[in-house]
Motif scaffolding. Structure first.
Motif, PDB file in Angstrom:
ATOM      1  N   ALA A 103      45.050  14.047  59.831  1.00 25.65           N
ATOM      2  CA  ALA A 103      44.503  13.855  58.485  1.00 25.65           C
ATOM      3  C   ALA A 103      42.991  13.303  58.353  1.00 25.65           C
ATOM      4  N   ARG A 104      42.521  12.676  59.421  1.00 27.12           N
ATOM      5  CA  ARG A 104      41.017  12.347  59.185  1.00 27.12           C
ATOM      6  C   ARG A 104      40.180  13.652  59.206  1.00 27.12           C
ATOM      7  N   GLN A 105      40.701  14.957  59.594  1.00 27.71           N
ATOM      8  CA  GLN A 105      39.753  16.043  59.662  1.00 27.71           C
ATOM      9  C   GLN A 105      39.687  16.725  58.174  1.00 27.71           C
ATOM     10  N   PHE A 106      40.495  16.219  57.267  1.00 25.03           N
ATOM     11  CA  PHE A 106      40.342  16.916  56.086  1.00 25.03           C
ATOM     12  C   PHE A 106      39.960  15.793  54.913  1.00 25.03           C
ATOM     13  N   LYS A 107      39.068  16.280  54.212  1.00 25.24           N
ATOM     14  CA  LYS A 107      38.306  15.330  53.210  1.00 25.24           C
ATOM     15  C   LYS A 107      39.211  14.988  52.100  1.00 25.24           C
ATOM     16  N   ARG A 108      40.305  15.808  51.860  1.00 24.14           N
ATOM     17  CA  ARG A 108      41.243  15.588  50.715  1.00 24.14           C
ATOM     18  C   ARG A 108      42.891  15.135  51.540  1.00 24.14           C
ATOM     19  N   SER A 109      42.969  14.423  52.420  1.00 21.87           N
ATOM     20  CA  SER A 109      44.429  14.417  53.228  1.00 21.87           C
ATOM     21  C   SER A 109      44.931  13.015  52.509  1.00 21.87           C
ATOM     22  N   THR A 110      46.252  12.972  52.754  1.00 22.45           N
ATOM     23  CA  THR A 110      47.003  12.038  52.430  1.00 22.45           C
ATOM     24  C   THR A 110      47.914  11.811  53.571  1.00 22.45           C
ATOM     25  N   LEU A 111      47.865  10.641  54.355  1.00 21.62           N
ATOM     26  CA  LEU A 111      48.911  10.277  55.464  1.00 21.62           C
ATOM     27  C   LEU A 111      50.051   9.514  54.713  1.00 21.62           C
ATOM     28  N   VAL A 112      50.968  10.159  55.228  1.00 19.35           N
ATOM     29  CA  VAL A 112      52.378   9.194  54.638  1.00 19.35           C
ATOM     30  C   VAL A 112      53.125   8.943  55.901  1.00 19.35           C
ATOM     31  N   THR A 113      53.490   7.812  56.176  1.00 19.83           N
ATOM     32  CA  THR A 113      54.237   7.048  57.280  1.00 19.83           C
ATOM     33  C   THR A 113      55.546   6.988  56.674  1.00 19.83           C
ATOM     34  N   VAL A 114      56.558   7.806  57.539  1.00 21.33           N
ATOM     35  CA  VAL A 114      57.990   7.634  57.163  1.00 21.33           C
ATOM     36  C   VAL A 114      58.593   6.634  57.998  1.00 21.33           C
ATOM     37  N   PRO A 115      59.155   5.866  57.482  1.00 21.08           N
ATOM     38  CA  PRO A 115      59.760   4.844  58.396  1.00 21.08           C
ATOM     39  C   PRO A 115      61.136   5.145  58.829  1.00 21.08           C
ATOM     40  N   ASN A 116      61.730   4.932  60.059  1.00 21.53           N
ATOM     41  CA  ASN A 116      63.040   5.023  60.457  1.00 21.53           C
ATOM     42  C   ASN A 116      63.372   6.406  60.681  1.00 21.53           C
ATOM     43  N   MET A 117      62.426   7.289  61.003  1.00 21.22           N
ATOM     44  CA  MET A 117      62.627   8.700  61.246  1.00 21.22           C
ATOM     45  C   MET A 117      62.119   9.175  62.533  1.00 21.22           C
ATOM     46  N   GLY A 118      62.583  10.278  63.045  1.00 18.92           N
ATOM     47  CA  GLY A 118      62.089  11.034  64.212  1.00 18.92           C
ATOM     48  C   GLY A 118      61.222  11.896  63.824  1.00 18.92           C
ATOM     49  N   HIS A 119      61.303  12.978  64.564  1.00 19.02           N
ATOM     50  CA  HIS A 119      59.903  14.173  64.618  1.00 19.02           C
ATOM     51  C   HIS A 119      60.269  15.024  63.489  1.00 19.02           C
TER      52      HIS A 119
END
Length: 146
Positions: free
Chosen positions: A85-101
């Protein structure tokens, strides 16, 4: 209008979300969206004739980017998702709980709705549904040595 090709193994909420969103994939074809976001792509990759791995130049387009990172993913860590995500100026990182790949396979439809909102608007929107994803039930396995 192109018909959505919903992967046969997709959970019902994902199947419904893809079917409802038919014709609303903006720059993506329905087939490209359905195949490009599901696990079938990973299972058959790399296929014969696949290009060699991309070596980053560090120059990326200035476009909205959604990165999903599942906290139980044994293949790609949340930290790796953050690095992507940090490689893109307009990125959004969403962390999804309790899920795998494959976080898209969350049976509640929460993740599919976030992805759909992002594709439609370029923004994730309300992520409170993530809090309702229940923990995975783990049952101990006892071997003969117990």
């Amino acid at each position: 209008m192109e018909r959505v090709l919903v992967p046969s193994g997709a959970p019902p909420p994902v199947r419904r979300a893809l079917t409802r969103a038919e014709g609303q994939f903006d720059a993506f074809s329905a087939k490209g969206f359905a195949r490009g976001t599901m696990a079938e792509m990973c299972i058959t990759w790399p296929s014969e004739g696949t290009a060699k791995p991309y070596r980053s130049t560090g120059v990326f387009p200035d476009v909205p980017v959604l990165v999903l990172a599942a906290d139980l993913d044994a293949n790609t860590s949340v930290a790796s998702g953050g690095a992507a995500a940090r490689q893109f100026k307009r990125s959004t990182l969403v962390t999804v709980p309790n899920m795998g790949h494959v976080a898209d396979y969350n049976p509640s439809g929460c993740v599919a709705s976030l992805v759909t909102a992002f594709i439609r608007t370029g923004a994730v929107g309300d992520t409170t549904c993530l809090k309702a994803i229940p923990p995975i039930k783990v049952h101990p396995v006892r071997g003969s040595h117990d």
